[in-house]
Design a protein around this motif. Structure first.
Motif, PDB file in Angstrom:
ATOM      1  N   UNK A 421     -19.553 -19.313  13.130  1.00  0.00           N
ATOM      2  CA  UNK A 421     -19.763 -17.943  13.463  1.00  0.00           C
ATOM      3  C   UNK A 421     -20.082 -17.027  12.184  1.00  0.00           C
ATOM      4  N   UNK A 422     -19.062 -17.305  11.329  1.00  0.00           N
ATOM      5  CA  UNK A 422     -19.111 -16.339   9.899  1.00  0.00           C
ATOM      6  C   UNK A 422     -20.574 -16.552   9.258  1.00  0.00           C
ATOM      7  N   UNK A 423     -20.784 -18.014   9.030  1.00  0.00           N
ATOM      8  CA  UNK A 423     -21.928 -18.497   8.478  1.00  0.00           C
ATOM      9  C   UNK A 423     -23.147 -17.727   9.099  1.00  0.00           C
ATOM     10  N   UNK A 424     -23.313 -17.531  10.516  1.00  0.00           N
ATOM     11  CA  UNK A 424     -24.389 -16.826  11.185  1.00  0.00           C
ATOM     12  C   UNK A 424     -24.211 -15.456  10.978  1.00  0.00           C
ATOM     13  N   UNK A 425     -23.232 -14.647  10.576  1.00  0.00           N
ATOM     14  CA  UNK A 425     -23.124 -13.445   9.989  1.00  0.00           C
ATOM     15  C   UNK A 425     -23.241 -13.403   8.600  1.00  0.00           C
ATOM     16  N   UNK A 426     -23.737 -14.249   7.862  1.00  0.00           N
ATOM     17  CA  UNK A 426     -24.170 -14.409   6.338  1.00  0.00           C
ATOM     18  C   UNK A 426     -22.987 -14.319   5.684  1.00  0.00           C
ATOM     19  N   UNK A 427     -21.814 -14.947   5.978  1.00  0.00           N
ATOM     20  CA  UNK A 427     -20.433 -15.187   5.024  1.00  0.00           C
ATOM     21  C   UNK A 427     -20.442 -16.773   5.197  1.00  0.00           C
ATOM     22  N   UNK A 428     -20.791 -17.075   3.935  1.00  0.00           N
ATOM     23  CA  UNK A 428     -20.844 -18.621   3.922  1.00  0.00           C
ATOM     24  C   UNK A 428     -19.946 -19.038   2.393  1.00  0.00           C
ATOM     25  N   UNK A 429     -19.708 -20.018   2.228  1.00  0.00           N
ATOM     26  CA  UNK A 429     -18.966 -20.715   1.106  1.00  0.00           C
ATOM     27  C   UNK A 429     -17.774 -19.861   1.093  1.00  0.00           C
ATOM     28  N   UNK A 430     -17.794 -19.316  -0.673  1.00  0.00           N
ATOM     29  CA  UNK A 430     -16.340 -18.683  -0.797  1.00  0.00           C
ATOM     30  C   UNK A 430     -16.388 -17.400  -0.332  1.00  0.00           C
TER      31      UNK A 430
END
Length: 640
Positions: A421-430
């Motif tokens: 879900x965080x990846x979907x809201x553009x939080x990815x990797x570090x």
């Protein structure tokens, strides 16, 4: 008018951009686009002469005047609002004073030279619109949302958002040859954005702007300049044309890169094969030099697609929430007076109106955060509500990381999906390990939204969820909300966002409300049909005033029906998308288990069992390939 030649800018050990060339012509309308941190604001500051480049040359035509509006940080004090904005016409004000002085002197000492000077100045003053100066100041102030009662207020009594409007008004009245605007719509409501859009369309000189408002870019600019990977690319047309042309360009680049990769692999295979054969040494060296000279094709980063789907909301009653005769007062100020509003299941209601009209107050009444001073609020059957306030990001703990904040807020069943879900809201990797305290305003808003949307709710109340979000983040949120199956009431000053979501518009103002079916474009068309232009000065090309006859009303109803059909088609697409994703997950789980079994010695030692496992493996691979192809088709099916 202005040329940038081989421009370069560095920060510490990072090259922000290099080899940038750009020609700005008189009358150009340029939208500056690019990812956060790509250098858009820095390039604007270089154009404005606020900072110097580290290399290259800027050539400017003689007589060019510059006007620059930064994102924030401007304050005004010491004068009234009208005086401050009128100072944008300093040259005309000075001429007006000189004309008055000359007129006074001519009354007592007639002189041919004085008379000649007066005639020249008077002609110039009239040609530059000096006699309409006061009216023009009033027009700009009204357009940007200032009430006449505010005109004599001291500037220091206005808040930060209104301070930026003061700066913008003063800048527009100066009419520089090159207008440089960094997020000019950040502090504007929809009526003021509509007015600014119309004003810039008629602006007689060049404009370069950065904006995260897609509709505004579509209406104002005629060329997009994209900063990416330290370089600059130009695209003719508005923002929508840019998206299409960029995708076509990237597709061509992908094909060119595929061919280049094949060529590189072929050359490297030749080198590896004949490296140690003396009779092939010259050929090997030739191939090595060929590889060294080859300019490698670099692809722009893949734009992230939304993968977030809302939890299935519990079913509500037909009437989700009702306000009956609701009023709200703060001291002597009556903001809302006798409001009747019924929110029905499946509606997507956009609250619109100028800042200060009472939209956020109405949202707080709907959310139950404030009790009405009069009237009542009635919740429908099985109401499960989620409310996003303008300052929602303030509830985040600055000491926790993004991942910690999200995990603590997630229901137990959603914990395994938190990273997705965080990846979907553009939080990815570090990004997920960043402390909340170091996040930008847009990042905090995205995190607060992600947390809010974790739990199933059948009514979403969203007060300016698009604030501080860039174009990519808005697209993520928009795609998620398009697939939401519950009911929604929202406030947004982003025209594209409102048009894409709303099924009903509720205009708030003067203590009351007025309801209109359809989206914001339908709302403006319906008001124009009634001969009303108070909400904004409607642009003829985009919002043509039409007569209020039956044909026009029927056209509005047909357009509303078309939008409803498109929304139903989008809901069907989202349902199938969810089914396909679930099927992919199921088949991939089965495939992983099968490959684990195939890796055991007893499996491949038994020929019959191995044959069965291999056959099933091929079936699963084919099925997963088909599902992924269908998933890609569904992702590309953008609703009209």
């Amino acid at each position: 008018m202005l040329h940038l030649n081989d421009l370069r800018k560095e920060f510490a050990d990072r090259v922000l951009f290099s080899g940038v060339n750009l020609h700005i012509r008189p009358g150009d309308r340029i939208g500056l686009c690019g990812d956060n941190g790509s250098g858009k604001t820095t390039l604007l500051k270089i154009l404005a002469g606020r900072i110097e480049p580290d290399g290259g040359r800027i050539s400017c035509a003689r007589g060019t005047t510059f006007g620059y509006l930064p994102q924030d940080g401007l304050t005004h004090a010491g004068r009234t609002l009208f005086e401050e904005v009128r100072s944008g016409l300093d040259e005309l004000v000075a001429i007006e004073k000189e004309l008055s002085e000359l007129q006074r002197r001519l009354e007592t000492e007639p002189d041919e030279e004085l008379l000649q000077r007066y005639a020249e100045l008077e002609e110039f003053f009239a040609r530059r619109g000096g006699y309409a100066m006061e009216a023009e100041v009033g027009r700009v102030l009204r357009g940007l949302g200032f009430a006449e009662a505010d005109w004599q207020r001291p500037c220091e009594t206005f808040s930060g958002g209104w301070q930026m409007r003061i700066a913008l008004a003063r800048l527009l009245l100066r009419r520089p040859n090159l207008l440089l605007l960094d997020e000019p719509t950040n502090h504007l409501d929809l009526p003021a954005r509509d007015w600014l859009e119309s004003y810039l369309q008629g602006y007689p000189h060049a404009v370069v702007l950065v904006s995260h408002d897609r509709f505004f870019l579509d209406q104002v600019v005629g060329r997009i300049v994209e900063l990416w990977n330290g370089g600059l690319s130009e695209y003719p047309g508005n923002y929508s044309a840019y998206l299409r042309l960029r995708e076509e360009r990237i597709e061509a680049l992908r094909e060119a890169k595929r061919r280049q990769d094949e060529e590189i692999a072929r050359i490297e295979a030749f080198i590896n094969r004949f490296r140690y054969q003396a009779n092939k040494a010259s050929l090997v060296q030739s191939r090595i030099r060929q590889l060294e000279k080859m300019e490698r094709i670099v692809l722009p980063p893949q734009r992230k697609r939304i993968a977030f789907r809302f939890p299935e909301p519990p079913k509500s009653g037909r009437e989700v929430l009702v306000l009956e005769g609701a009023s709200q007062v703060y001291g002597d100020l009556r903001v809302l007076d006798g409001i009747d509003l019924r929110v029905e299941r499946g509606e997507r209601i956009a609250l619109v109106g100028p800042n200060g009209a009472g939209k956020s107050t109405l949202m707080r009444l709907l959310a139950g955060v404030e009790a009405p001073a009069a009237g009542r609020r009635v919740e429908g059957h099985n109401l499960v509500m989620a409310y996003f306030a303008q300052d929602q990001a303030k509830v985040l703990d600055p000491q926790k990381t993004v991942l910690q904040q999200m995990t603590e807020a997630a229901p137990f069943s959603m914990v395994p999906r938190v990273r997705d879900i965080l990846g979907s809201f553009l939080f990815s990797g570090d990004d997920v390990d960043k402390p909340v305290r170091v996040l930008s305003g847009g990042e905090r808003n995205r995190l607060a939204l992600a947390i809010l949307l974790l739990r199933p709710a059948n009514l979403l109340l969203l007060d300016e969820p698009t604030n501080h979000l860039d174009l990519a983040s808005k697209e993520v949120l928009l795609e998620a909300l398009r697939g939401y199956r519950g009911t929604m009431v929202f406030v947004s000053h982003d025209r594209y966002f409102v048009d894409a979501l709303a099924t009903r518009v509720v205009a708030v103002g003067g203590g009351g409300i007025e309801s209109w079916p359809g989206n914001y474009s339908d709302f403006l068309a319906a008001k124009a049909a009634r001969g009303e232009t108070g909400h904004s000065e409607l642009r003829v090309e985009q919002k043509t005033a039409v007569s209020a006859d039956r044909k026009d009303r029927e056209a509005i109803r047909r357009e509303h029906a078309r939008r409803k059909a498109a929304q139903r088609a989008e809901q069907r697409r989202q349902r199938e998308l969810g089914q396909v994703e679930a099927e992919i997950e199921s088949r991939e789980t089965e495939l992983a288990a099968l490959e684990e079994e195939m890796a055991r010695p007893e499996s491949y030692q038994d020929p019959q069992r191995w044959k069965e496992l291999s056959g099933r493996h091929e079936e699963l691979k084919d099925a997963i390939d088909r599902l992924y192809r269908r998933w890609e088709e569904l992702q590309l099916e953008v609703p009209a």
